[in-house]
Design an enzyme around this catalytic site. Structure first.
Site, PDB file in Angstrom:
ATOM      1  N   HIS A   1       7.463   4.736  -7.787  1.00 36.06           N
ATOM      2  CA  HIS A   1       6.095   4.419  -8.216  1.00 36.06           C
ATOM      3  C   HIS A   1       5.015   5.229  -7.508  1.00 36.06           C
ATOM      4  O   HIS A   1       3.833   5.069  -7.808  1.00 36.06           O
ATOM      5  CB  HIS A   1       5.804   2.928  -8.027  1.00 36.06           C
ATOM      6  CG  HIS A   1       5.586   2.555  -6.588  1.00 36.06           C
ATOM      7  ND1 HIS A   1       6.625   2.337  -5.727  1.00 36.06           N
ATOM      8  CD2 HIS A   1       4.457   2.389  -5.862  1.00 36.06           C
ATOM      9  CE1 HIS A   1       6.152   2.045  -4.535  1.00 36.06           C
ATOM     10  NE2 HIS A   1       4.831   2.071  -4.571  1.00 36.06           N
TER      11      HIS A   1
HETATM   12  C1  UD1 Z   1       0.071  -0.279  -4.493  1.00 37.33           C
HETATM   13  C2  UD1 Z   1      -0.105   0.288  -3.093  1.00 37.33           C
HETATM   14  C3  UD1 Z   1       1.179   0.945  -2.623  1.00 37.33           C
HETATM   15  C4  UD1 Z   1       2.366  -0.003  -2.760  1.00 37.33           C
HETATM   16  C5  UD1 Z   1       2.427  -0.503  -4.195  1.00 37.33           C
HETATM   17  C6  UD1 Z   1       3.587  -1.463  -4.363  1.00 37.33           C
HETATM   18  C7  UD1 Z   1      -2.351   1.099  -2.461  1.00 37.33           C
HETATM   19  C8  UD1 Z   1      -3.138   2.323  -2.213  1.00 37.33           C
HETATM   20  N1  UD1 Z   1      -1.143   1.291  -3.043  1.00 37.33           N
HETATM   21  O1  UD1 Z   1       0.244   0.818  -5.357  1.00 37.33           O
HETATM   22  O2  UD1 Z   1       1.061   1.317  -1.274  1.00 37.33           O
HETATM   23  O3  UD1 Z   1       3.561   0.675  -2.422  1.00 37.33           O
HETATM   24  O4  UD1 Z   1       1.196  -1.150  -4.506  1.00 37.33           O
HETATM   25  O5  UD1 Z   1       3.631  -2.018  -5.615  1.00 37.33           O
HETATM   26  O6  UD1 Z   1      -2.786   0.034  -2.152  1.00 37.33           O
HETATM   27  N2  UD1 Z   1      -0.658  -3.243 -12.233  1.00 37.33           N
HETATM   28  C9  UD1 Z   1      -0.185  -4.255 -13.026  1.00 37.33           C
HETATM   29  N3  UD1 Z   1      -0.052  -5.499 -12.470  1.00 37.33           N
HETATM   30  C10 UD1 Z   1      -0.360  -5.742 -11.172  1.00 37.33           C
HETATM   31  C11 UD1 Z   1      -0.857  -4.696 -10.375  1.00 37.33           C
HETATM   32  C12 UD1 Z   1      -0.982  -3.456 -10.918  1.00 37.33           C
HETATM   33  O7  UD1 Z   1       0.116  -4.078 -14.196  1.00 37.33           O
HETATM   34  O8  UD1 Z   1      -0.181  -6.899 -10.726  1.00 37.33           O
HETATM   35  C13 UD1 Z   1      -0.800  -1.907 -12.822  1.00 37.33           C
HETATM   36  C14 UD1 Z   1      -2.237  -1.566 -13.058  1.00 37.33           C
HETATM   37  O9  UD1 Z   1      -2.349  -1.020 -14.320  1.00 37.33           O
HETATM   38  C15 UD1 Z   1      -2.561  -0.532 -12.014  1.00 37.33           C
HETATM   39  C16 UD1 Z   1      -1.193   0.074 -11.682  1.00 37.33           C
HETATM   40  O10 UD1 Z   1      -0.252  -0.963 -11.943  1.00 37.33           O
HETATM   41  O11 UD1 Z   1      -3.453   0.413 -12.473  1.00 37.33           O
HETATM   42  C17 UD1 Z   1      -1.094   0.487 -10.252  1.00 37.33           C
HETATM   43  O12 UD1 Z   1      -1.410  -0.595  -9.386  1.00 37.33           O
HETATM   44  P1  UD1 Z   1      -2.234  -0.401  -8.014  1.00 37.33           P
HETATM   45  O13 UD1 Z   1      -2.307  -1.677  -7.267  1.00 37.33           O
HETATM   46  O14 UD1 Z   1      -3.474   0.315  -8.309  1.00 37.33           O
HETATM   47  O15 UD1 Z   1      -1.378   0.611  -7.179  1.00 37.33           O
HETATM   48  P2  UD1 Z   1       0.160   0.665  -6.955  1.00 37.33           P
HETATM   49  O16 UD1 Z   1       0.650   1.900  -7.584  1.00 37.33           O
HETATM   50  O17 UD1 Z   1       0.814  -0.619  -7.351  1.00 37.33           O
END
Ligand code: UD1
Length: 377
Positions: A213
């Site tokens: 990811h």
């Molecule tokens: C975040 C953390 C990363 C961690 C990862 C684990 C930061 C900078 N990054 O990255 O260190 O390893 O989490 O999962 O804090 N989304 C959903 N549902 C959710 C949350 C997110 O669908 O509950 C989708 C959203 O569309 C979002 C994308 O996933 O845009 C990425 O989520 P985000 O929290 O921005 O960053 P991660 O890549 O998950």
């Protein structure tokens, strides 16, 4: 003397949850400690958040800021704005943050600007790669925190090099491994092996587990296609179970990327099923931080699909190999690893299931209970 210690604990994203669980349990065992929990809502899906609370017995948060997704700036700014009044209202003696996600840095910054003391659990880890958002979060959080709880010895050196005072640094071990050791017997009762057809007549067949990811691996469709081609080759040899993170799911869909049928894409998993699979896997491929540590603790071979790691002890004393993202190198390393299997090695120092005890004992001892000294707003 008033011994009462009020600790506001912070979680935001999935990797924070196995770290906070043993700390909250331990705080409950200390009558002098009053633990509060704030969830920033950075992760909000059941499968990235709620299921972990249920399975690990983490108390329902006192406050959920519900910030949701957004760009780094928007997410960080929202947390800063929303957490400030909550901290003012709670008046903790110390704010405890874990890991390296946006919630970690955002709450740390809000807290120190209110004159509050911050404790950082998992301090001092460095990949020395400033293109990773987590590296920026680590450096900044460690610059702000007053109590730095460290999980491996390299981290002590990193903090000293950055000018942090030795008396602020406490080498306590790894709270995520506290969770792993506590929950492993329960995880091994999971039926996930049967559900995925990996178990017949009570015996497990060989399989690999994959997680992917990191923005650097999945945000460019060309890069993602390359990595997926290597994974297809591995899947032709043994099934690869791939619980797909939402970020990666979006990119795979966007790119219309097809894959080998034995590269088995499934929904993100809860903690217990995932731990069960990790513990039984012949091989794990990942770009996560925490999984490098969990595989080392389990003695399972791990190939890390990154050029660097902030957790070097998993290489020097564990089962982790950094392979990068070149497809040929991934395939060669996977073949080699499947053929040789991991040997059992002693665990890294203080990965003994008692890190949370050491942290709460230390906080109880060192945090002054003198709120009036804070220059709160
Ligand atoms: C975040 C953390 C990363 C961690 C990862 C684990 C930061 C900078 N990054 O990255 O260190 O390893 O989490 O999962 O804090 N989304 C959903 N549902 C959710 C949350 C997110 O669908 O509950 C989708 C959203 O569309 C979002 C994308 O996933 O845009 C990425 O989520 P985000 O929290 O921005 O960053 P991660 O890549 O998950």
């Amino acid at each position: 003397m008033n011994d009462h210690l009020k600790i506001t604990n912070i979680v935001g994203a999935r990797p924070n949850l196995p770290k906070i669980a043993p700390l909250m349990h331990e705080m409950k065992r200390h009558p002098e400690v009053e633990p509060l929990l704030i969830h920033t809502g950075q992760h909000y899906d059941d499968k990235l958040s709620d299921i972990f609370f249920r399975q690990m017995g983490i108390p329902i948060p006192d406050v959920n800021l519900e910030v949701g997704s957004g760009s780094h700036a928007v997410q960080t700014a929202e947390i800063l704005k929303l957490v400030e009044p909550v901290l003012i209202d709670q008046q903790p003696d110390v704010v405890l943050v874990v890991g390296d996600v946006n919630s970690t840095i955002a709450v740390s910054l809000a807290a120190v600007k209110l004159g509050m003391r911050v404790a950082h659990v998992e301090a001092g880890l460095r990949s020395f790669d400033r293109s990773m958002p987590e590296e920026i979060n680590r450096i900044l959080t460690d610059a702000l925190a007053e109590y730095l709880f460290v999980s491996e010895e390299d981290a002590v050196e990193n903090l000293l090099r950055e000018g942090r005072p030795r008396e602020s640094i406490f080498f306590v071990g790894n709270v995520m491994i506290d969770s792993l050791r506590y929950f492993l017997p329960l995880a091994q009762q999971s039926r996930i092996g049967e559900e995925l057809g990996l178990v017949t007549d009570s015996s497990w067949r060989d399989f690999a587990v994959l997680t992917l990811h990191r923005p650097s691996n999945v945000d460019s469709l060309d890069k993602l296609r390359e990595i997926m081609s290597a994974l297809d080759s591995i899947a032709a040899q043994l099934p690869v179970i791939f619980p797909v993170h939402p970020r990666t799911a979006q990119r795979l869909l966007q790119g219309g990327i097809v894959h080998h049928p034995d590269l088995r894409l499934i929904e993100p998993m809860g903690y217990l099923d995932f731990l069960c699979l990790l513990s039984r896997a012949a091989l794990v491929l990942t770009d996560s931080g925490g999984i490098q540590e969990e595989t080392t603790a389990l003695g399972v071979p791990c190939l890390t699909l990154r050029e660097n790691t902030e957790r070097p002890i998993t290489i020097t004393q564990g089962t982790n190999v950094l392979v990068g993202t070149d497809p040929e190198k991934i395939v060669v390393a996977a073949r080699k690893s499947i053929a040789s299997r991991a040997s059992t090695r002693p665990l890294p120092p203080l990965w003994d299931g008692h890190a949370a005890e050491r942290i709460v004992d230390t906080l109880s001892r060192v945090v002054p209970r003198n709120k009036s000294a804070f220059a709160v707003y």
